[in-house]
Design a protein around this motif. Structure first.
Motif, short mmCIF file in Angstrom:
data_model
loop_
_atom_site.label_atom_id
_atom_site.label_comp_id
_atom_site.label_asym_id
_atom_site.label_seq_id
_atom_site.Cartn_x
_atom_site.Cartn_y
_atom_site.Cartn_z
N VAL A 1 0.99 -1.26 -0.02
CA VAL A 1 -0.09 0.01 -0.01
C VAL A 1 0.87 1.21 0.04
N ILE A 2 0.54 2.39 -0.80
CA ILE A 2 1.24 3.48 -0.82
C ILE A 2 0.18 4.47 -0.27
N THR A 3 0.47 5.12 1.07
CA THR A 3 -0.52 6.12 1.50
C THR A 3 -0.14 7.39 0.68
N PRO A 4 -1.04 8.32 0.98
CA PRO A 4 -0.81 9.67 0.32
C PRO A 4 0.56 10.45 0.78
N ASP A 5 0.87 10.24 1.97
CA ASP A 5 2.10 10.76 2.75
C ASP A 5 3.15 10.01 1.98
N LYS A 6 3.14 8.71 1.86
CA LYS A 6 4.33 8.04 1.58
C LYS A 6 4.50 8.34 -0.14
N GLU A 7 3.48 8.50 -0.97
CA GLU A 7 3.29 8.99 -2.32
C GLU A 7 4.17 10.20 -2.49
N LYS A 8 3.86 11.17 -1.70
CA LYS A 8 4.65 12.60 -1.47
C LYS A 8 6.19 12.38 -1.25
N LEU A 9 6.52 11.41 -0.32
CA LEU A 9 7.75 11.16 -0.10
C LEU A 9 8.39 10.63 -1.30
N LEU A 10 7.82 9.61 -1.73
CA LEU A 10 8.53 8.84 -3.08
C LEU A 10 8.53 9.84 -4.12
N LYS A 11 7.73 10.86 -4.48
CA LYS A 11 7.60 11.91 -5.28
C LYS A 11 8.99 12.84 -5.32
N GLU A 12 9.13 13.29 -3.82
CA GLU A 12 10.32 14.22 -3.63
C GLU A 12 11.68 13.38 -3.68
N LYS A 13 11.76 12.27 -3.13
CA LYS A 13 12.84 11.38 -3.59
C LYS A 13 13.08 10.94 -4.88
N PHE A 14 12.18 10.40 -5.75
CA PHE A 14 12.39 10.12 -7.01
C PHE A 14 12.95 11.41 -7.87
N GLY A 15 12.11 12.77 -7.38
CA GLY A 15 12.41 13.84 -8.01
C GLY A 15 13.99 14.37 -7.96
N ALA A 16 14.55 13.92 -6.80
CA ALA A 16 16.14 14.11 -6.63
C ALA A 16 16.91 13.30 -7.30
N ALA A 17 16.33 11.96 -7.35
CA ALA A 17 17.26 10.99 -7.79
C ALA A 17 17.38 11.02 -9.29
N ILE A 18 16.10 11.36 -10.12
CA ILE A 18 16.68 11.51 -11.47
C ILE A 18 17.52 12.49 -11.91
N GLU A 19 17.97 13.36 -11.11
CA GLU A 19 19.01 14.10 -11.46
C GLU A 19 20.61 13.19 -11.61
N ASN A 20 20.31 12.09 -11.37
CA ASN A 20 21.72 10.95 -11.76
C ASN A 20 21.85 11.17 -13.19
N PHE A 21 20.82 11.48 -13.91
CA PHE A 21 20.83 11.63 -15.27
C PHE A 21 21.08 12.78 -15.78
N PRO A 22 22.36 13.26 -16.48
CA PRO A 22 22.73 14.45 -16.98
C PRO A 22 21.33 15.25 -17.55
N GLY A 23 21.33 16.67 -17.13
CA GLY A 23 20.08 17.42 -17.79
C GLY A 23 18.60 16.92 -17.47
N LYS A 24 18.40 15.92 -16.62
CA LYS A 24 17.16 15.49 -16.11
C LYS A 24 17.03 16.28 -14.61
N THR A 25 15.67 16.82 -14.71
CA THR A 25 15.30 17.39 -13.10
C THR A 25 13.79 16.98 -12.95
N GLU A 26 13.57 17.29 -11.70
CA GLU A 26 11.96 17.09 -11.30
C GLU A 26 11.17 18.03 -12.05
N ARG A 27 11.56 19.12 -12.70
CA ARG A 27 10.70 19.87 -13.39
C ARG A 27 10.01 19.23 -14.56
N TRP A 28 10.38 18.34 -14.90
CA TRP A 28 9.98 17.70 -16.01
C TRP A 28 9.56 16.32 -15.98
#
Length: 114
Positions: free
Chosen positions: A11-38
Motif C-alpha cells: 500500500v502507498i499512503t498519500p504521505d508515502k506517495e509524496k515522499l516517493l515523489k520528492e525522493k524520485f525527483g532528486a534521484a532523476i538528477e543522476n541523469f545529466p540534464g534531467k530534473t524534477e521539473r519535467w
C-alpha cells in the motif's frame, strides 16, 4: 522528459506517495540534464506481483523512461537510489525490485515532438 512508473505489491499512503515523489525527483538528477521539473510519475499499489515464484515478500517493478539515450553510469546510480528509496519508504527488500530503463527517440509534449 523523464517518466517513472512504479508498481508495488504494498500500500502507498498519500504521505508515502509524496515522499516517493520528492525522493524520485532528486534521484532523476543522476541523469545529466534531467530534473524534477519535467518528471512525470505514476504509482500503482496493491499490485499482484510474483517474484522468484512467490509472493512471500513485498515486491516492486519500476520503469524509467528517458528522452534520448540512457547513460549507463546514470542508470547504475539511479538503480542504487530507487532500491534504497523503496526500501526506506515502503520496506521493499532491494533484492525484490526490478528496474527497467528505456531511451525514447521521439517524445511529444505541448502539441509537438522533440
Amino acid at each position: 522528459m523523464p517518466y517513472i512508473e512504479t508498481k508495488v505489491s504494498t500500500v502507498i499512503t498519500p504521505d508515502k506517495e509524496k515522499l516517493l515523489k520528492e525522493k524520485f525527483g532528486a534521484a532523476i538528477e543522476n541523469f545529466p540534464g534531467k530534473t524534477e521539473r519535467w518528471l512525470m510519475l505514476n504509482f500503482e499499489d496493491n499490485c499482484r506481483l510474483w517474484f522468484m515464484g512467490n509472493q512471500d515478500a513485498p515486491t516492486a517493478y519500476v520503469e524509467v523512461k528517458l528522452f534520448g539515450d540512457v547513460n549507463p553510469a546514470g542508470a547504475e546510480k539511479m538503480t542504487r537510489d530507487v532500491c534504497a528509496i523503496l526500501k526506506e519508504v515502503l520496506q521493499i527488500p532491494e533484492d525484490r525490485i526490478y528496474v527497467k530503463y528505456e531511451g525514447i527517440g521521439t517524445w511529444g509534449w505541448n502539441g509537438r515532438n522533440f
